[in-house]
Design a protein around this motif. Structure first.
Motif, short mmCIF file in Angstrom:
data_model
loop_
_atom_site.label_atom_id
_atom_site.label_comp_id
_atom_site.label_asym_id
_atom_site.label_seq_id
_atom_site.Cartn_x
_atom_site.Cartn_y
_atom_site.Cartn_z
N SER A 169 -57.25 -14.87 -18.13
CA SER A 169 -56.73 -15.88 -17.56
C SER A 169 -55.78 -15.46 -16.49
N SER A 209 -46.44 -17.89 -16.66
CA SER A 209 -46.94 -18.12 -18.06
C SER A 209 -46.50 -19.36 -18.72
N GLN A 220 -59.73 -8.97 -21.35
CA GLN A 220 -58.92 -9.53 -22.55
C GLN A 220 -57.82 -10.41 -21.74
N PHE A 221 -57.45 -10.27 -20.89
CA PHE A 221 -56.35 -11.05 -20.08
C PHE A 221 -57.31 -11.92 -18.98
N CYS A 242 -43.62 -23.68 -18.29
CA CYS A 242 -44.26 -22.63 -17.65
C CYS A 242 -42.93 -21.84 -17.10
N GLU A 286 -45.38 -12.65 -12.90
CA GLU A 286 -46.35 -13.13 -13.80
C GLU A 286 -45.90 -14.53 -14.11
N GLY A 320 -47.23 -20.10 -21.86
CA GLY A 320 -47.12 -19.88 -23.30
C GLY A 320 -48.55 -19.54 -24.06
N LYS A 321 -48.29 -19.24 -25.26
CA LYS A 321 -49.48 -18.67 -26.07
C LYS A 321 -50.54 -19.70 -26.29
N VAL A 322 -50.16 -20.89 -26.18
CA VAL A 322 -51.15 -22.01 -26.50
C VAL A 322 -51.21 -22.81 -24.93
N PRO A 323 -51.99 -22.47 -24.28
CA PRO A 323 -51.98 -22.97 -22.88
C PRO A 323 -52.68 -24.76 -22.76
#
Length: 231
Positions: A20, A43, A17-18, A62, A41, A45-48
């Motif tokens: 990425s 990141s 599920q992760f 980021c 970690e 964001g939710k929309v990459p």
């Protein structure tokens, strides 16, 4: 899982599920208690991904996070240019909240994150079609025994933004609105009907009371009249 008599261990978490990213969790055993801490970690964001018009200015987001904190965190932005990773910028962050001295390797890029709330985002001015592709935000934390992590952000450059077809949305909204209006109309009609019936019932009761009163009065008057006797 603990191997031999080693008091410390590292558990590699790899969940589909992760997909990425994967991260390493150091843990320490104290008696019967196992303590764990999430590693570094990165990141985006939710929309990459981002779709932007040619010639516009965009931000490549980021942020980093680590529950045990950072010390001389090294981060780097890279662009995948036809299979070759080109470094956009890099820097070392001594500690959280400290603005790093970022070295830029490409033009039109600007570091805007300033490490506020662990933000290391960059800005790309006047994008061209050649700027489209994958950008990698990489980080390495010496405080976590050089553990590292990266996240990928995709930039899509277009001539103009596509218009979203809202026909289906409008149809659904109209249907829902019509159903709600019909339900409200039905409820109003029902309440009005009940109101009229209650008024009619009250009027009938008043008529019955009045009629009963008149009958009782007439009966009383007729009963009070005594017949005359002949002497």
């Amino acid at each position: 899982m603990f191997v031999g008599a080693r008091p410390k261990c590292q558990a590699l978490l790899d969940n589909s599920q992760f997909s990425s990213f994967s991260f390493i969790v150091p843990c320490q055993k104290q008696g019967d208690v196992v303590k764990s801490a999430e590693a570094l970690e990165m990141s985006v964001g939710k929309v990459p991904f981002l779709e932007a018009v040619n010639g516009s200015t965009v931000m490549l987001p980021c942020t980093y996070s680590s529950c045990i904190g950072i010390e001389n965190l090294y981060f780097r932005w890279q662009f995948n240019e036809n299979g070759t990773m080109q470094t956009v910028c890099d820097a070392v962050i001594p500690s959280e909240g400290v603005v790093p001295k970022v070295k830029m390797y490409k033009e039109r890029f600007e570091f805007v994150g300033m490490n506020r709330k662990n933000n290391i985002s960059i800005l790309l001015w006047n994008i061209t079609f050649e700027d489209g592709g994958q950008y990698t935000c990489f980080g390495r934390n010496p405080k976590e025994k050089e553990k590292n992590h990266s996240a990928i952000f995709k930039l899509i450059v277009v001539d103009e933004l596509r218009e979203v077809d809202n026909t289906l949305t409008i149809i659904i909204a109209s249907a829902v609105g019509g159903a709600i209006a019909l339900l409200m109309g039905f409820m109003l009609l029902k309440n009005f009907t009940l109101f009229v019936l209650s008024k009619l019932e009250e009027k009938n009761k008043e008529c019955l009371v009045t009629s009963s009163g008149i009958d009782n009065t007439e009966n009383g008057l007729s009963g009070s009249k005594a017949p005359k006797s002949n002497i």
